[in-house]
Scaffold this motif. Structure first.
Motif, PDB file in Angstrom:
ATOM      1  N   ASP A  26      -4.811 -57.402  -1.429  1.00 46.73           N
ATOM      2  CA  ASP A  26      -4.827 -57.559   0.036  1.00 46.73           C
ATOM      3  C   ASP A  26      -3.442 -57.537   0.668  1.00 46.73           C
ATOM      4  OD1 ASP A  26      -7.520 -57.665   0.306  1.00 46.73           O
ATOM      5  OD2 ASP A  26      -7.655 -59.866   0.201  1.00 46.73           O
ATOM      6  N   HIS A  27      -2.431 -57.932  -0.089  1.00 49.86           N
ATOM      7  CA  HIS A  27      -1.081 -58.000   0.521  1.00 49.86           C
ATOM      8  C   HIS A  27      -0.455 -56.610   0.693  1.00 49.86           C
ATOM      9  CE1 HIS A  27       1.311 -57.201  -3.158  1.00 49.86           C
ATOM     10  NE2 HIS A  27       0.309 -57.790  -3.791  1.00 49.86           N
ATOM     11  N   ASP A  29      -0.485 -53.143   2.508  1.00 48.04           N
ATOM     12  CA  ASP A  29      -1.063 -52.502   3.694  1.00 48.04           C
ATOM     13  C   ASP A  29      -1.553 -51.102   3.344  1.00 48.04           C
ATOM     14  OD1 ASP A  29      -0.719 -54.557   5.510  1.00 48.04           O
ATOM     15  OD2 ASP A  29       1.313 -53.899   6.071  1.00 48.04           O
ATOM     16  N   GLY A  95       4.233 -52.883  -4.895  1.00 51.59           N
ATOM     17  CA  GLY A  95       3.968 -53.078  -3.463  1.00 51.59           C
ATOM     18  C   GLY A  95       3.553 -51.836  -2.703  1.00 51.59           C
TER      19      GLY A  95
END
Ligand code: MF3
Ligand code: CO
Ligand code: CO
Length: 294
Positions: A26-27, A29, A95
């Motif tokens: 979820d972190h 985008d 990320g």
């Protein structure tokens, strides 16, 4: 030990089985197109300021680092799904969102295109065999920017004809990149690629193109890989960011689409190779943005 055949075998690839859908934490985008049937129309520029180019460079470097690491797994016996799983984890651990995943409904995180597959092969249970060639197309979405990169790899001992196709397709891409200069029309890129490919009688696929890239995966700017003059006469400007990603074939440039709606294969099932870099046009020429960090 038997020596490798000097000529590429005719292709007879068939679709494999897909593994369950992979998830992204979820972190991270996701890009705006995730969950939509097609991406929202991009209305922004194709020329970017230094800060935006730097973001594309970071995404491009991550895609290139992922390419190096994933490429190290390529050997006879590995499945294209295993390559997808590794690349997916590599990107999300750093990320980034794997741009292919759910782009226009594409079900996997990278494209894996084997032998006669021109592009957009879907990773599945297909086992790579000694003598195959396989293209990995990896795009990373990081900090709001996409970096798009692809490389064709040799699997084990590959016949001479296929090896030369792969080497010369890389050279064709590099000649396209070297043709980039501010003030020149975009169609010089395809002219450089096609005139080189012609020396070897290779087919040059027309319908899949290079493209503007950055805040959007595909901005709408089109970069043909063949000589399209007088079309595509738009002038190259410093700060313009786009991909150059020629697909060359051992036979026809025409293709068929598998029923999955993604996998494009050469109509004669002869082999095809592709390479792709994301580049930025500079005052002097072009800088490649999809370079590995080490
Ligand atoms: N990376 C590809 C390109 O070079 C696009 C892949 S779209 C996908 O433009 F949906 F197939 F992943
Ligand atoms: Co691309
Ligand atoms: Co790509």
């Amino acid at each position: 030990m038997a020596s490798a055949p000097s000529h590429a075998p005719a292709g007879s690839l068939v679709p494999g089985t897909l593994s369950p859908e992979r998830t992204v934490p979820d972190h991270i985008d996701p890009p705006d197109y995730v969950g939509l049937a097609e991406p929202p129309k991009y209305t922004g520029p194709d020329v970017f300021d230094n800060a935006t180019v730097e973001r594309i460079r970071r995404a491009g470097q991550l895609a290139a680092d992922c390419m190096v690491a994933t490429g190290e797994l390529i050997r006879p016996g590995v499945t294209t799904d295993e390559l997808d799983a590794f690349a997916h984890e590599y990107l999300v651990q750093r990320g980034a969102y794997p741009s292919c995943l759910r782009y226009r409904g594409f079900p996997k995180s990278i494209c894996t295109s084997v032998n006669e597959v021109i592009c957009h092969g879907i990773p599945d249970s297909t086992v790579l065999r000694d003598g195959d060639i396989v293209n990995l197309d990896i795009t990373a979405f990081l900090n709001g920017a996409h970096g798009d990169h692809n490389v064709t790899f040799l699997v084990g001992e590959v016949d001479e004809q296929s090896r030369l196709l792969v080497e010369r397709t890389h050279e064709a891409m590099m000649r396209g990149i070297k043709a980039v200069k501010p003030g020149r029309p975009i169609n010089v890129i395809g002219r450089a690629i096609e005139s080189y490919a012609r020396r070897f009688n290779y087919g040059v696929v027309r319908e899949f193109i290079g493209h503007g890239v950055g805040p959007a995966f595909h901005t709408g700017l089109v970069i043909p890989h063949y000589d399209a003059a007088p079309d595509y006469g738009q002038l190259i400007e410093p700060g313009m960011v786009f991909t150059i990603e020629p697909m060359l074939t051992l036979g026809t440039r025409h293709w068929d689409m598998w029923e999955d709606g993604w996998t494009a294969v050469t109509r004669d099932r002869k082999r095809t190779a592709q390479f792709e870099h994301t580049i930025v046009a500079t005052q002097e020429g072009a800088e490649i943005l999809t370079r590995p960090s080490a």
